[in-house]
Design an enzyme around this catalytic site. Structure first.
Site, short mmCIF file in Angstrom:
data_model
loop_
_atom_site.label_atom_id
_atom_site.label_comp_id
_atom_site.label_asym_id
_atom_site.label_seq_id
_atom_site.Cartn_x
_atom_site.Cartn_y
_atom_site.Cartn_z
N LYS A 1 22.96 -7.34 -4.07
CA LYS A 1 22.56 -6.69 -3.69
C LYS A 1 22.29 -5.49 -5.02
O LYS A 1 22.05 -4.36 -4.54
CB LYS A 1 24.40 -5.92 -3.65
CG LYS A 1 24.44 -6.96 -1.82
CD LYS A 1 25.97 -5.70 -1.27
CE LYS A 1 26.39 -6.97 -0.13
NZ LYS A 1 27.51 -6.64 -0.09
N HIS B 1 15.49 -31.51 21.53
CA HIS B 1 14.36 -32.04 21.64
C HIS B 1 13.94 -31.14 20.56
O HIS B 1 12.38 -30.97 19.98
CB HIS B 1 13.60 -31.49 23.06
CG HIS B 1 14.44 -31.99 23.61
ND1 HIS B 1 14.33 -32.48 25.14
CD2 HIS B 1 15.89 -31.70 24.28
CE1 HIS B 1 14.55 -32.96 25.52
NE2 HIS B 1 15.93 -32.18 25.93
N GLU C 1 30.35 -18.18 3.91
CA GLU C 1 30.47 -18.04 2.57
C GLU C 1 32.38 -17.90 1.88
O GLU C 1 32.74 -18.11 0.55
CB GLU C 1 31.08 -15.97 3.68
CG GLU C 1 29.95 -15.32 2.69
CD GLU C 1 29.85 -14.07 4.11
OE1 GLU C 1 31.13 -13.93 4.25
OE2 GLU C 1 28.95 -13.55 3.98
O1 PA5 Z 1 32.16 -11.55 5.67
C1 PA5 Z 1 32.41 -10.88 5.15
O2 PA5 Z 1 32.37 -10.10 4.01
C2 PA5 Z 1 30.73 -9.62 5.07
O3 PA5 Z 1 29.44 -10.75 6.45
C3 PA5 Z 1 31.27 -8.75 5.58
O4 PA5 Z 1 31.77 -8.55 6.72
C4 PA5 Z 1 29.42 -7.89 6.12
O5 PA5 Z 1 29.14 -7.77 4.26
C5 PA5 Z 1 29.87 -6.75 6.23
O6 PA5 Z 1 30.83 -5.34 5.68
P1 PA5 Z 1 31.07 -4.38 6.35
O7 PA5 Z 1 32.16 -4.67 6.54
O8 PA5 Z 1 31.79 -4.21 4.92
O9 PA5 Z 1 29.83 -3.08 6.27
#
Ligand code: PA5
Length: 464
Positions: A448, A339, A310
């Site tokens: 989304k 393995h 990310e």
């Molecule tokens: O790193 C990130 O921003 C995402 O992985 C969020 O943590 C994840 O989508 C969960 O989001 P939220 O905490 O708003 O539910």
């Protein structure tokens, strides 16, 4: 305490005779390295990321001393949580992505896979712990409900279940669905209470919590999900499961203080980031295998995969040029995946580096009789595991394939805190080297929109 004794960063195998990253390559990008170091330094001082938005992760190691990320009142409630935990039979930690992965790491390392099979006494009074909301899978959700129903049926008292809903936005489908379902289903046969760990004011969870009178902890502004393990997200979970948060934060602090120099030779996080950056830019390395050795470290690979994927997988540079930066993160575990995956690491496309993670002093050990040719003698299992990792590293290097080894002296909250925070810093430095914003995730919005339109259509179509 010396950083390299507690967390050794071994970068020997980024190069060898006639292969890998040469010192001249590093020299050739001295200016860029200096700029990257300055950019992270500016971020530390200003609390602003490359696009001007709030980025406060360098304050996390000091969370218990400062009042930037937590108020005094909230800190006191946080430190009192173990008392609340001991009054519960079961805690279910709900969340996904950054609101889940780090907590799974803490659970796997410091509670262990047999935690819920232990008696409460063996757990030092702490409750059973489960995770939910990390998937939309109905099978796992319903089997959790069934598991809790059975366990409460065998007891003479009504079970107390605490749902800890971690969601910064409060709108993420998986945790929202899990919270709704579990509150309703478990409420039929348990005493259910809820704690929310969420944004201070934005998002949907805070108003819901306030309406229902649920206690709240704050996911501070400027702390993105994947950087939240040292924030209330990780610390609330740690307090509820008896993990020493002062030690965990002290580890992060040691790393922060050992890796803030502007000078490359005095900053191990910058050194590793530079090598990974050059591996990608000059040697076609566009995949990274994170390979901790030891079962309980498996989820650390998943946590890091999110951090790397990310943060660095970006289409554009900060100034808007197309770059498509990043490395494909692959979570593996040794010795198990030697393995299965090692064949490809050793002989497949030369597009990857392996980041090993190891522990020098094992918590437990057993010497087992071992036969090697005509020799037979007891060998500690921990020695065998380390030897297997060293052999893997050496075999890769013999074929001119890059790897590094991050070695924790022991596996304690201190050392794990040091390691996780070290990984934050390598990502911050590499983002700055590549010129990408490591703190946003615009790419996750595309699916989304499609998903929510689909769900809306379903609701409309099935409305009676
Ligand atoms: O790193 C990130 O921003 C995402 O992985 C969020 O943590 C994840 O989508 C969960 O989001 P939220 O905490 O708003 O539910």
């Amino acid at each position: 305490m010396h950083f390299q004794d507690e967390l050794t960063i071994d970068m020997t195998h980024f190069s060898g005779e006639g292969w890998g990253i040469a010192e001249e390559e590093i020299d050739a990008c001295k200016e860029r390295i200096r700029e990257a170091a300055l950019s992270v330094e500016r971020l530390r001082k200003s609390g602003k990321g490359p696009d001007g938005s709030l980025v406060l992760f360098p304050h996390l190691p000091y969370l218990l001393e400062e009042e930037i990320l937590i108020s005094k009142e909230e800190r006191e409630r946080l430190l009192a949580l173990s008392k609340l935990a001991k009054g519960q039979d079961i805690v279910v930690s709900i969340g996904i992505g950054g609101s889940y992965l780090g907590n799974q790491v803490l659970f796997d390392l410091f509670c262990g896979q047999y935690w819920n099979l232990m008696t409460k006494e063996e757990r030092h009074g702490y409750p059973q712990l489960y995770f939910a909301g990390q998937n939309l899978d109905p099978v796992s959700l319903l089997s959790l409900v069934e598991r809790i129903r059975r366990s409460s049926q065998t007891a003479w008292w009504k079970h107390k279940v605490l749902l800890v809903v971690n969601s910064k936005s409060g709108t993420t489908l998986e945790p929202v669905m899990a919270e709704r379902a579990l509150r309703e289903m478990l409420g039929k046969f348990c005493d259910v209470s809820v704690i929310a760990v969420t944004d201070k004011e934005k998002g949907a969870l805070r108003p819901l919590a306030e309406k229902n009178g649920w206690p709240c902890f704050t996911v501070p502004d400027g702390i993105g999900g994947r950087f939240s393990i040292f924030s209330q997200v990780g610390l609330v979970f740690a307090m509820l499961s008896g993990i020493d948060i002062r030690d965990f934060l002290a580890g992060a602090r040691m790393t922060e203080e050992a890796c803030r120099s502007l000078s490359l030779s005095e900053n191990p996080a910058l050194q590793l980031a530079v090598r990974k950056y050059l591996a990608r830019e000059n040697h076609g390395v566009d995949a990274e295998i994170i390979m901790p050795y030891g079962d309980s470290l498996r989820s650390l690979g998943w946590w890091y995969a999110q951090l790397l994927g990310e943060s660095l997988g970006k289409a554009l540079t900060v100034s808007g040029e197309e770059i498509h930066y990043g490395r494909i993160p692959v979570a593996a575990v040794g010795t198990t995946d030697m393995h299965s995956l090692t064949q490809e690491h050793q002989e497949g496309k030369r597009n990857k580096l392996v980041q090993f993670i190891t522990v020098r002093e094992s918590r437990e050990d057993a010497a087992i009789l071992c036969d090697e040719g005509e020799e037979r003698g007891p060998v500690p299992l921990s020695y065998m595991m380390r030897a297997a990792q060293r052999s893997d590293e050496e075999a890769l290097a013999h074929d001119g394939r890059m790897s590094c080894d991050l070695i924790m002296r022991r596996c304690t909250p201190f050392h794990v805190g040091a390691l996780m925070y070290f990984l934050f810093l390598t990502i911050a430095y590499e983002g700055a080297l590549a010129g990408v914003n490591a703190y946003d995730q615009p790419g996750v919005e595309s699916y989304k929109k499609i998903l929510h339109a689909d769900l809306k259509e379903y609701i409309v179509k099935h409305k009676k």
